[in-house]
Every structure is written in C-alpha cells, then in structure tokens.
Design an enzyme around this catalytic site. Sequence first.
Site, PDB file in Angstrom:
ATOM      1  NE  ARG A   1     -61.879 -36.641 -17.269  1.00  7.45           N
ATOM      2  CZ  ARG A   1     -61.611 -37.916 -17.929  1.00  7.45           C
ATOM      3  NH1 ARG A   1     -62.048 -38.812 -17.399  1.00  7.45           N
ATOM      4  NH2 ARG A   1     -60.895 -37.819 -19.049  1.00  7.45           N
TER       5      ARG A   1
ATOM      6  CB  ILE B   1     -60.043 -51.222 -34.268  1.00  7.90           C
ATOM      7  CG1 ILE B   1     -60.904 -51.710 -33.265  1.00  7.90           C
ATOM      8  CG2 ILE B   1     -60.409 -50.453 -35.272  1.00  7.90           C
ATOM      9  CD1 ILE B   1     -61.872 -52.888 -34.123  1.00  7.90           C
TER      10      ILE B   1
HETATM   11  C1  MV4 Z   1     -57.962 -50.079 -28.542  1.00 14.73           C
HETATM   12  C2  MV4 Z   1     -57.097 -49.766 -30.038  1.00 14.73           C
HETATM   13  C3  MV4 Z   1     -57.462 -50.832 -31.021  1.00 14.73           C
HETATM   14  N1  MV4 Z   1     -58.036 -51.736 -30.855  1.00 14.73           N
HETATM   15  N2  MV4 Z   1     -58.756 -51.256 -28.680  1.00 14.73           N
HETATM   16  C4  MV4 Z   1     -56.207 -46.478 -26.090  1.00 14.73           C
HETATM   17  C5  MV4 Z   1     -57.022 -45.760 -24.863  1.00 14.73           C
HETATM   18  C6  MV4 Z   1     -57.890 -46.722 -24.487  1.00 14.73           C
HETATM   19  N3  MV4 Z   1     -59.047 -46.097 -24.149  1.00 14.73           N
HETATM   20  C7  MV4 Z   1     -58.073 -47.663 -25.591  1.00 14.73           C
HETATM   21  N4  MV4 Z   1     -57.235 -47.555 -26.570  1.00 14.73           N
HETATM   22  C8  MV4 Z   1     -57.219 -48.124 -27.838  1.00 14.73           C
HETATM   23  N5  MV4 Z   1     -57.882 -49.294 -27.861  1.00 14.73           N
HETATM   24  C9  MV4 Z   1     -58.766 -52.108 -29.825  1.00 14.73           C
HETATM   25  N6  MV4 Z   1     -59.756 -53.176 -29.625  1.00 14.73           N
HETATM   26  C10 MV4 Z   1     -56.584 -48.685 -29.986  1.00 14.73           C
HETATM   27  C11 MV4 Z   1     -56.320 -47.800 -28.925  1.00 14.73           C
HETATM   28  C12 MV4 Z   1     -55.582 -46.604 -28.914  1.00 14.73           C
HETATM   29  C13 MV4 Z   1     -55.842 -45.202 -28.992  1.00 14.73           C
HETATM   30  C14 MV4 Z   1     -57.661 -45.154 -28.837  1.00 14.73           C
HETATM   31  C15 MV4 Z   1     -57.933 -43.664 -28.922  1.00 14.73           C
HETATM   32  C16 MV4 Z   1     -57.163 -42.740 -29.027  1.00 14.73           C
HETATM   33  C17 MV4 Z   1     -55.657 -42.919 -29.023  1.00 14.73           C
HETATM   34  C18 MV4 Z   1     -55.039 -44.203 -29.368  1.00 14.73           C
HETATM   35  C19 MV4 Z   1     -53.861 -44.374 -29.431  1.00 14.73           C
HETATM   36  C20 MV4 Z   1     -53.318 -45.661 -29.560  1.00 14.73           C
HETATM   37  C21 MV4 Z   1     -54.037 -46.803 -29.384  1.00 14.73           C
END
Ligand code: MV4
Length: 456
Positions: free
Chosen positions: A292, A203
């Site tokens: 949590r 995404i």
């Molecule tokens: C993603 C994404 C884009 N596409 N998954 C980062 C933390 C982990 N919990 C999942 N994360 C992400 N997953 C898909 N399919 C982008 C992130 C991500 C992100 C997500 C939440 C908050 C900050 C972030 C920073 C970089 C990437």
Amino acid sequence: MIRKVLIANRGEIAVRIIRACHELGIEAVAVYSKADRDSLHVRLADQAICIGEASSQQSYLHIPSIIAAAEISGADAIHPGYGFLAENPDFAQICEDTGIIFIGPSAEAIALMGNKSAAKETMKKAGVPVVPGSDGSVHSLKEAKEIADAIGYPVMLKAAAGGGGKGMRLVHTPEELERAWITARNEAEAAFGNPEVYIEKFITKPRHIEFQVIADTHGTTIHLNERECSIQRRHQKLIEEAPSPIMTPELREKMGEAAIRAAEAVDYVNAGTVEFLVDEDRNFYFMEMNTRIQVEHPVTEQSLGVDLVKEQIRIADGQHLSIQPSPPLYHSIECRINAEDPYHYFRPSPGRIERLHLPGGPGIRIDSHIYQGYVIPPYYDSMIAKFISYGTSREEAMSRMYRALQEAIIEGIHTTIPFHIRMLENPDFIAGNFDTRYLDTHDWNTMEVVSTEERR
Ligand code: MV4
C-alpha cells in the site's frame, strides 16, 4: 484514461489523494461515514457519498457500500489509501471483477504478502536475505524445539497472519517454549482466525529500515531509497526520516537491490514498501512487504522531489513510470501529530479544535485534514496531522521541524507535539543513536533509561 477516482478512506490520506487527483485533472469522489459529515475530504472532493454509520465496520470497511458508491458515481478507479481495505485481497479482487481499477497491486500479490510466513519463504527462494529460522510455518512443538535449538535462543514466534507487531512472542529459553507455543497459537487463532506460527532468531537491537519500491505494468521496477522508521511506541511509528542516519551508498545499493528482487518475485505493480530489520553489524533481513501507500510516504517524496500518489494513479492508468531512481537529494523528517495525551500514556484525546495555527515557511509541509472548529471523532485513528520538514542536511531538517513544532498552536485537545519537541532536543535522536526499543527503554520526557514495568 482514468477520469474519476473514488477514495475509499478518510482523514489526511483522503485529502492527500484528492489533491493528487486534482493536479492530474481527475475528479475525486469522497465516501464518508455519518461521523465524518463535516470532514475536510468531503468538502474538497467533487462529489461525496455517505456510506454508513460511524463505526468503520459499517462504513469504511463495508465493501458492498463502497462498490455501490463507485458504481453510482461512475468512478473508473478506487484508491484505498492506507489501513481500512488497502491490504484486503478480496476487495482488490472484487474491484477487478466489477470492472473498477484498484489503484494498487494485484489481489494475488496482496494475499501472498499478507501471509508473513509464505512471504518469507518466497523471499528466501528469491535470494532476499531473511532472518534465520523455520522454512515457513512450524507444524508441531517438537519441530519448534528442534529449530530453536539449531538457531539458538532467544527466538521469536510470529503469527503467519500477523504483522506490524501483532501476534509476536519472545522466547528466551527452551523451558519457556512450550507455553509460548500454545499461547502464540491460541492468540493467532483468536486474533486472525489462523493459528499458524513461524519461528526466527531474535535480533536484539534492530533498526527498522524500509525501502520504497514502485513498479509499472510494463515490467519496470525501481526503488526510491530507504526510510528510517525506528522511532516507534508499541509498534506505532511516531517519527520517520529519509535517508536513514546509518545508511551508506554501499548498503543502500545492496538493500535496494534486495527490495527490487522482493517486488519482482511477486510480479509487484504500483507502490509498495519492503521492510527490513537491520542489526548492529548492519546485516539486513527481509521482514514484511506492505502492499500500500504508507503514512510516511512524504519523506520519500520530499527527499527526492517526486509525487508518489500521482505516480500510483498513472501506473493504474497503464502509463510508464515517470520517475527515475536517484540517491536522496534532500533530508526529510516526518512527525506524526496524534490527538493523544503524551503525559498520560498517549491516551486518545478526541474533541473540538478550538484554536488552530499550523506552521509553514521554508522546508515545511503539513499533510492534515484538521481546521479550526473541527471535531475529532473518537471512532478512528488518532493521527490528525503529519509535520514534514526537509532541507539540504539532517541538521537543517531537524531545526526546521523544531521551529515548526514550536510555532504550532492546537488548542482544545491534547496532542503529541510536546513529545516531538522533546525528541528533537534529545541528544540520542540528534546523533541518530536509536533503535526500535528506544521508547520502550527510555522515558520520553526525562530521557532516562527505565524498565518497561515502571512505564506500564
Ligand atoms: C523481530 C524483532 C527481532 N527479531 N523479529 C515488530 C513488527 C514486526 N513487523 C516485526 N517486529 C520485530 N520482529 C526478530 N526476528 C523485533 C521486532 C520489533 C520491531 C521491529 C520493527 C520496529 C519496531 C519493533 C519494535 C519491537 C520489536
């Protein structure tokens, strides 16, 4: 009836939990490492037990010492806070086996949500929207190729045992997939002892929006609206707020319903958080569930006028939920103040707080364990305070936060206060125009768009 609670944590969250205990007429037992003798949680607790050396491994993560401290002090329950043992299913199980109430969900719910690929499968089966991708973990490169071709590039490889941004790999083209597959699995094995990875569509500009859920032992599960957590640096949240600037009543209803379904699918009890990615078209996808109390729980508390930690203790005591669902009543913002130098890549800045003035006044709450003369040890997390503002509008919450940041005096160490002041002057932040990549694509001080390479 719970009479005595041991707090298996340190810093501001230990102080926060002691305050909740005292308001409920419950005794609080602190545990501390040799580096934390002079910590505020030790002073505020009714009893304090030293559990070992400065390193977390030999103190706050050492289960036998903590269980022994609970038994010696006669505590009926343990509150784990966040971090350390909060999401360790073995610890929750050992508490249960020892006849100590674990203030949190069951070991089973913690374990299930700890495996991110198993959690995602469970959520998909429960009808919670998930990012298109593999059903559970992928078992071969061939399978990975087929799934990536079907969903289309770019894709992400994620470690099943990862979470919070650890063990992720972005893959732009089919040519890159084989190398990414090998390195992702090796890294996952090295970091978590489990090489399993799953795959999903990338995404591109997601927002991180999470829902607070809370459930009692009598079958009632509610949500307490969302928190916007998109202002992050290297997967460390720096600013959170409730409600999200992009939320609408209709989207809140749909996401809140999905969050409750997620919790109910694992028979969740106590406070938890369902994290979603929200894309530019406001489609939302389940990402993880945190089992949590979270650092940012105060923005939910201040937007609704509730006390989540007291509610956690009541739930663990077998009482019915005492709070009702409600749309947000106020707007609340939290700035995490870290002992770090924002002018030098946020490098840690431990040491003695020589002078201190913490702000106050209307609409300001400070959750902190620091005091003048306190020496911040180098061994633990660098967060030293949470500034929480609240008001009747986002504008009021922002202006109160700006005022509080200007008022604060913390001398002797570097802090992230200058960063937060710049953010509150930032037109994009003020307008609510940001996503999770904001701080990876903008220099926080000049606000200019810069490449990741330049910033290191
Ligand atoms: C993603 C994404 C884009 N596409 N998954 C980062 C933390 C982990 N919990 C999942 N994360 C992400 N997953 C898909 N399919 C982008 C992130 C991500 C992100 C997500 C939440 C908050 C900050 C972030 C920073 C970089 C990437």
